[in-house]
Design an enzyme around this catalytic site. Structure first.
Site, PDB file in Angstrom:
ATOM      1  CE  LYS A  14      41.659  37.439  39.327  1.00 29.91           C
ATOM      2  NZ  LYS A  14      40.253  37.780  39.278  1.00 29.91           N
ATOM      3  NE  ARG A  89      34.389  33.725  44.779  1.00 32.66           N
ATOM      4  CZ  ARG A  89      33.724  33.991  43.673  1.00 32.66           C
ATOM      5  NH1 ARG A  89      34.187  33.583  42.516  1.00 32.66           N
ATOM      6  NH2 ARG A  89      32.616  34.663  43.720  1.00 32.66           N
ATOM      7  CG  HIS A 177      31.086  40.766  46.912  1.00 30.09           C
ATOM      8  ND1 HIS A 177      30.484  41.924  46.461  1.00 30.09           N
ATOM      9  CD2 HIS A 177      31.853  40.309  45.900  1.00 30.09           C
ATOM     10  CE1 HIS A 177      30.857  42.151  45.214  1.00 30.09           C
ATOM     11  NE2 HIS A 177      31.697  41.183  44.849  1.00 30.09           N
ATOM     12  CG  LEU A 206      32.117  50.430  46.768  1.00 30.25           C
ATOM     13  CD1 LEU A 206      32.249  51.950  46.915  1.00 30.25           C
ATOM     14  CD2 LEU A 206      30.669  50.049  46.523  1.00 30.25           C
ATOM     15  CG  MET A 280      34.862  54.531  39.443  1.00 31.59           C
ATOM     16  SD  MET A 280      33.317  55.329  38.906  1.00 31.59           S
ATOM     17  CE  MET A 280      32.120  54.524  39.956  1.00 31.59           C
ATOM     18  NE  ARG A 281      41.685  52.069  36.844  1.00 33.18           N
ATOM     19  CZ  ARG A 281      42.395  50.969  37.003  1.00 33.18           C
ATOM     20  NH1 ARG A 281      43.618  51.047  37.453  1.00 33.18           N
ATOM     21  NH2 ARG A 281      41.898  49.790  36.711  1.00 33.18           N
ATOM     22  CD  GLU A 330      41.043  47.553  47.593  1.00 33.17           C
ATOM     23  OE1 GLU A 330      41.961  47.591  46.755  1.00 33.17           O
ATOM     24  OE2 GLU A 330      40.412  46.514  47.870  1.00 33.17           O
TER      25      GLU A 330
HETATM   26  P1  ADP Z   1      36.952  42.919  40.830  1.00 27.63           P
HETATM   27  O1  ADP Z   1      35.612  43.149  41.418  1.00 27.63           O
HETATM   28  O2  ADP Z   1      36.910  42.375  39.433  1.00 27.63           O
HETATM   29  O3  ADP Z   1      37.930  42.245  41.737  1.00 27.63           O
HETATM   30  P2  ADP Z   1      38.370  45.343  41.505  1.00 27.63           P
HETATM   31  O4  ADP Z   1      38.064  45.190  42.943  1.00 27.63           O
HETATM   32  O5  ADP Z   1      39.785  45.307  41.070  1.00 27.63           O
HETATM   33  O6  ADP Z   1      37.535  44.380  40.583  1.00 27.63           O
HETATM   34  O7  ADP Z   1      37.746  46.756  41.072  1.00 27.63           O
HETATM   35  C1  ADP Z   1      37.775  47.196  39.765  1.00 27.63           C
HETATM   36  C2  ADP Z   1      37.190  48.596  39.714  1.00 27.63           C
HETATM   37  O8  ADP Z   1      38.006  49.461  40.514  1.00 27.63           O
HETATM   38  C3  ADP Z   1      37.189  49.174  38.306  1.00 27.63           C
HETATM   39  O9  ADP Z   1      35.980  49.873  38.087  1.00 27.63           O
HETATM   40  C4  ADP Z   1      38.340  50.139  38.372  1.00 27.63           C
HETATM   41  O10 ADP Z   1      38.190  51.201  37.468  1.00 27.63           O
HETATM   42  C5  ADP Z   1      38.241  50.636  39.776  1.00 27.63           C
HETATM   43  N1  ADP Z   1      39.458  51.333  40.172  1.00 27.63           N
HETATM   44  C6  ADP Z   1      40.696  50.817  40.334  1.00 27.63           C
HETATM   45  N2  ADP Z   1      41.573  51.823  40.631  1.00 27.63           N
HETATM   46  C7  ADP Z   1      40.874  52.966  40.635  1.00 27.63           C
HETATM   47  C8  ADP Z   1      41.195  54.352  40.869  1.00 27.63           C
HETATM   48  N3  ADP Z   1      42.431  54.738  41.147  1.00 27.63           N
HETATM   49  N4  ADP Z   1      40.194  55.246  40.805  1.00 27.63           N
HETATM   50  C9  ADP Z   1      38.935  54.881  40.511  1.00 27.63           C
HETATM   51  N5  ADP Z   1      38.577  53.618  40.286  1.00 27.63           N
HETATM   52  C10 ADP Z   1      39.517  52.665  40.351  1.00 27.63           C
END
Ligand code: ADP
Length: 604
Positions: A14, A89, A177, A206, A280-281, A330
């Site tokens: 990235k 990073r 983090h 999270l 989580m979605r 978020e």
């Molecule tokens: P990383 O730690 O890899 O950067 P992210 O910060 O993008 O990952 O977080 C990914 C997590 O956020 C996944 O579990 C995803 O399902 C969750 N997530 C993203 N959008 C939503 C949402 N609208 N509702 C619930 N969980 C979400």
């Protein structure tokens, strides 16, 4: 300044380009390019390139090296030029890298030596650095470490209560983090219009990985991830806290070896183990359809996070603000709600409508607490790359003056005896028994001990350091001198004229002798290190202990250059306690700015 930031992993790259004014608020930083190459495989990788809404496509790159080599033409194609520096990073900076650090061969070697601490991440980060140095040989390259923000954690937060040999081998808590927690804490303080030094804040990151961080008045004081990112909160594929006793059980009962266990803890635990999905979605979707496993996992996830909020509020003696970030923090209003439910007792309560109606965009950092609630609750997108760009720009514009660093050792009270004194205390012809070698070559701690007796009190079992010396010298702290009831002067070793009398008591007799001092702080240096640091024998310097929780500068420290010396600074226990230092603390040496009146006239 225009900074290109890389986050290189084993299967993805990235990157982003930022225009940064280091002194300006974070929200004013402009990201002018966003890129990602993901899932390298024999047939290429996914690509996402552009500015506001990057375009998705396939790219032919099969490895990290290919992908980095492709970045210059991609940037040129999008009209991005005029880079000033590159920031990388780096997952693990161990106990030594607490800030953005310019990457040269020597530094890269030191980072490489930390690989055992982060075998999954540091090698890919370092490969990214090597490729970027080849692609942009003319640009300065900087490393920003995920662990750095937590190096202010006090020993009580970083220490595992395990055998000393394990701790000596490097077993301690680091936390990760860090760049994200630092960013959201700073962004939240900006949004609240409050100086970070006036805030006791908890940051909950999270995402797929998840961690909580207690940020007390701008400094991280504890973090839920430990020696590795496995500890703490429940995550997408990691379990968070687990009893270490489980490993023996798994080996004995299921016949699992440590590699299998570790792989499962990294990749097959957490939400994935509880529900079949690490996302989580998905988990929330299934829970809404009545899936009991998904419902239980959500409860467990929220419960663990809530426990950490309570613990960190206790660690800081209160809480002013909670910040949610990461994909789940978020986007999941229901998870934020579950985590916060039941925390009214510490003044934390969400406003349902604000929480549900939240729409994040850009660097926004809205508040969602109920009106009148004592704890402010904020949500913001994390922006690790942006923070890396900021750190690099700040370090690049004001590179810290070259300050050599030196390990700091704490000298507890001890005595050096003359042979006459040994015989008075232990009997005629007695020879001390060397027990433990000291770091200064040729010196050792004896098996024997003595008692010190002053008019006010005694101190028993005081260490004797050998070999014997022409003159007896007793080194105590200022606190000890109160306990003894004798006012000991601060002196350099060997400067004993006019020092007070003290009684030494041994098994065969006692001895009243002068030579009682509070040892003046000093630095032992061998000639090679002295030359490398530009220091000379008998010079005085200032030493800044910036890594400790009670950061402190010691003025007027004497440099002593001796052949074969083990290079380190010696301070006494009072000084160590005042500075809150722990094993492994290093001080930064600066030439003494002004020649103080103290020189040649110790404060007595
Ligand atoms: P990383 O730690 O890899 O950067 P992210 O910060 O993008 O990952 O977080 C990914 C997590 O956020 C996944 O579990 C995803 O399902 C969750 N997530 C993203 N959008 C939503 C949402 N609208 N509702 C619930 N969980 C979400």
């Amino acid at each position: 300044m225009r900074i290109l930031v890389f986050n290189a992993g084993s299967s993805s790259l990235k990157f982003g380009v930022f225009d940064v004014a280091p002194a300006a608020p974070l929200e004013h930083t402009r990201q002018i390019f966003k890129g990602a190459f993901d899932r390298f495989g024999a047939d290429g990788c996914d690509a996402s390139l552009g500015t506001d809404t990057p375009a998705r496509s396939r790219a032919p790159h099969t490895s990290l090296a290919d992908a980095i080599a492709a970045v210059p033409p991609v940037l040129a194609e999008h009209g991005v030029e005029g880079l000033d520096a590159i920031g990388h990073r780096i997952a693990h900076g161990g106990a030594e890298f607490d800030r953005a650090t310019r990457l040269d061969d020597a530094i890269l070697e030191r980072i490489s030596a930390l690989t055992p601490l982060a075998p999954l991440h540091n090698p890919a980060n370092l490969e990214g650095v090597a490729q970027a140095r080849a692609a942009w040989p003319e640009l300065p390259q900087w490393g920003v470490f995920d662990t750095a923000f937590h190096l202010t954690n006090p020993a009580r937060a970083t220490t595992y209560a395990v055998p000393e040999a394990w701790r000596d081998a490097g077993l301690r808590r680091y936390g990760f983090h860090g760049t994200s927690h630092k960013y959201v804490a700073r962004r939240a303080a900006e949004a609240l219009g409050t100086d970070p030094r006036d805030l006791r804040l908890i940051s909950l990151h999270l995402g797929n990985g998840a961690s909580a961080c207690a940020i007390n008045r701008g400094q991280s004081i504890d973090s839920s991830m430990g020696m590795t990112p496995l500890e703490g909160l429940v995550m997408g594929t990691r379990p968070g806290d687990i009893d270490p006793g489980a490993f023996g059980f798994l080996q004995r009962e299921l016949g699992l070896d440590i590699d299998t266990i570790e792989a499962a803890l990294n990749s097959d635990s957490g939400l994935k183990a509880l529900t079949g999905s690490s996302d989580m979605r998905d988990v929330e979707g299934r829970a809404a359809e009545g899936d009991a496993r998904a419902q239980a996992a959500i409860n467990l996830y929220a419960y663990r996070a809530r426990k950490y909020i309570g613990a960190y509020a206790a660690a800081m003696g209160g809480l002013d603000a909670l910040v949610f970030t990461g994909g789940i923090g978020e986007n999941s209003a229901s998870m934020r709600r579950r985590i916060c439910d039941g925390l009214e007792f510490i003044g934390l309560k969400l406003d349902h409508d604000r929480n549900m109606g939240l729409a994040l965009s850009g660097r926004a950092c809205p508040q969602i607490q109920a009106y009148g609630a004592r704890v402010q609750v904020l949500v913001t997108e994390t922006a690790e790359q942006l923070m890396i760009a900021h750190e690099v720009a700040a370090a690049h514009l004001a590179p810290p003056a070259h300050a050599p660093s030196i390990p700091v050792a704490v000298s507890a009270r001890h005595v050096h005896l003359s042979q006459d004194a040994v015989e008075a205390l232990f009997g005629p012809g007695y020879q001390l028994t060397p027990d433990k070698p000291l770091r200064q070559p040729g010196n050792w701690a004896a098996a024997e001990r003595v008692t010190l007796e002053g008019p006010k009190g005694r101190i028993e079992r005081v260490a004797i350091l050998g070999p014997t010396r022409p003159r007896t010298q007793i080194e105590v702290s200022r606190t000890d001198s109160f306990a003894l009831g004798v006012d000991a002067p601060v002196r350099q070793s060997g400067e004993l004229d006019g020092t007070p009398q003290i009684r030494l008591i041994g098994p065969a007799g006692h001895l009243d002798t002068d030579g009682l001092i509070v040892a003046a702080r000093h630095i032992h240096l061998n000639p090679a290190d002295a030359a490398a640091m530009g220091l000379e024998d008998r010079q005085f310097v200032d030493v800044h202990l910036t890594h400790s929780a009670r950061a402190l500068s010691f003025a007027h420290v004497l440099v002593r250059v001796q052949p074969n010396a083990f290079t380190e600074m010696h301070i006494d226990t009072d000084e160590a306690n005042a500075a809150g230092i722990t094993a492994g603390t290093e001080g930064e040496i600066a030439p003494e700015l002004e020649v103080t009146e103290l020189k040649g006239k110790p404060a007595e």
